[in-house]
Motif scaffolding. Structure first.
Motif: not given
Length: 133
Positions: A21-29, A78-92, A94-98
């Protein structure tokens, strides 16, 4: 990214080790960083001195009237910018929550119901007891 999104969606349905789960978070970041690199096209020579567009304009002058001089912010950017933000939030996230834990066992439940028939013939519940566990 799509394979890991599928894994994140199926994660609550099956047991996932915390390290996976944590490695998936790192990959999302990392995906967020790679998606962000595509935003650099806006400031590159592709937008201002694109040889393909110059050839198209020289071979067909009518195309020059339809294309802008340089790249403009459009919906895709603009959708590309939103994708960057959403990928980052998904990664964080997955890293923060168990990792989700799936409990396949359900505690047994017992239900006792006592019915009483009234003199007029109607049936009424008099005692309902639910015992869980």
């Amino acid at each position: 990214g799509g394979v890991f999104i599928l894994g994140a969606c199926l994660g609550p349905c099956m047991t996932v080790r915390p390290s996976v789960w944590k490695s998936m978070g790192v990959i999302f970041v990392l995906l967020s960083a790679f998606q962000g690199i595509t935003l650099l096209i806006q400031s590159s020579s592709i937008c201002s001195y694109n040889p393909v567009l110059q050839y198209m304009e020289s071979s067909n002058p009518d195309i020059a009237a339809t294309l802008p001089e340089s790249c403009e912010l459009a919906t895709g950017f603009l959708l590309n910018i939103a994708a960057v933000i959403l990928w980052f939030l998904a990664g964080v996230s997955a890293i923060v929550f168990r990792a989700p834990v799936v409990v396949a066992e359900h505690p047994p439940q017992e239900q006792n119901v006592t019915y009483m028939q009234n003199p007029d013939g109607t049936i009424e519940e008099t005692n309902v007891t639910v015992v869980k566990g």
